[in-house]
Design an enzyme around this catalytic site. Structure first.
Site, PDB file in Angstrom:
ATOM      1  CG  ASP A  89      -1.954   0.856   1.283  1.00 36.07           C
ATOM      2  OD1 ASP A  89      -1.834   2.086   1.485  1.00 36.07           O
ATOM      3  OD2 ASP A  89      -3.174   0.759   1.261  1.00 36.07           O
ATOM      4  CD  GLN A 126     -14.824  -0.556  -3.294  1.00 38.27           C
ATOM      5  OE1 GLN A 126     -16.054  -0.692  -2.984  1.00 38.27           O
ATOM      6  NE2 GLN A 126     -14.375  -0.968  -3.811  1.00 38.27           N
ATOM      7  CB  VAL A 184      -9.695   1.898  -5.761  1.00 35.84           C
ATOM      8  CG1 VAL A 184      -8.852   1.156  -6.818  1.00 35.84           C
ATOM      9  CG2 VAL A 184      -8.482   2.508  -5.607  1.00 35.84           C
ATOM     10  CG  HIS A 187      -8.473  -3.531  -2.511  1.00 36.34           C
ATOM     11  ND1 HIS A 187      -9.690  -2.533  -3.219  1.00 36.34           N
ATOM     12  CD2 HIS A 187      -7.599  -3.101  -1.511  1.00 36.34           C
ATOM     13  CE1 HIS A 187      -9.513  -1.424  -2.495  1.00 36.34           C
ATOM     14  NE2 HIS A 187      -8.919  -1.270  -1.500  1.00 36.34           N
ATOM     15  CB  ILE A 188      -8.057  -8.437   0.835  1.00 33.04           C
ATOM     16  CG1 ILE A 188      -8.861  -8.997   0.315  1.00 33.04           C
ATOM     17  CG2 ILE A 188      -7.650  -8.956   2.075  1.00 33.04           C
ATOM     18  CD1 ILE A 188      -9.100 -10.916   0.445  1.00 33.04           C
ATOM     19  CG  HIS A 189      -6.831  -2.655   2.850  1.00 36.25           C
ATOM     20  ND1 HIS A 189      -5.781  -1.750   2.863  1.00 36.25           N
ATOM     21  CD2 HIS A 189      -7.517  -2.232   2.824  1.00 36.25           C
ATOM     22  CE1 HIS A 189      -6.724  -0.835   2.050  1.00 36.25           C
ATOM     23  NE2 HIS A 189      -7.701  -1.705   1.941  1.00 36.25           N
TER      24      HIS A 189
END
Length: 106
Positions: free
Chosen positions: A32, A94, A96, A100-102
């Site tokens: 990130d 959210q 973007v 996706h998974i952080h």
């Protein structure tokens, strides 16, 4: 008119640089750019799905693949524990609109 590519689709297509940690046929994992922990990775499917609300039954294998990848990524980063976050929709934080998974760990 085709929809505009998301930031993550541009990274997947190598139009924008990123610090790639892992890549396979189903997903890409990057650091990130605004980390919230010592380790802050984003696990991004190559299939552009805007939000969890947009998942279809045929996406279960993709999502399972991403979930099974998380502990492998954590171990490769020498983490003995981690947390995950998935933001869904604008009111869910959210930014973007490509799921996706952080993965976060210290």
């Amino acid at each position: 008119m085709t929809p505009e590519k998301t930031l993550f689709s541009q990274i997947i297509d190598r139009e924008i640089p990123a610090d790639i940690v892992h890549e396979d046929e189903k997903c890409i994992v990057i650091h990130d750019i605004n980390p919230k922990a010592r380790v802050h990775l984003l696990v991004i499917p190559k299939k552009p799905i805007p939000t969890l609300f947009d998942l279809a039954p045929e996406d279960k294998d993709l999502m399972g693949h991403m979930m099974l990848l998380l502990p492998q990524l954590a171990q490769a980063q020498s983490l003995d524990g981690f947390k995950t976050q998935i933001h869904t929709g604008e009111s869910g934080g959210q930014e973007v609109f490509h799921i996706h998974i952080h993965l976060l760990g210290n």
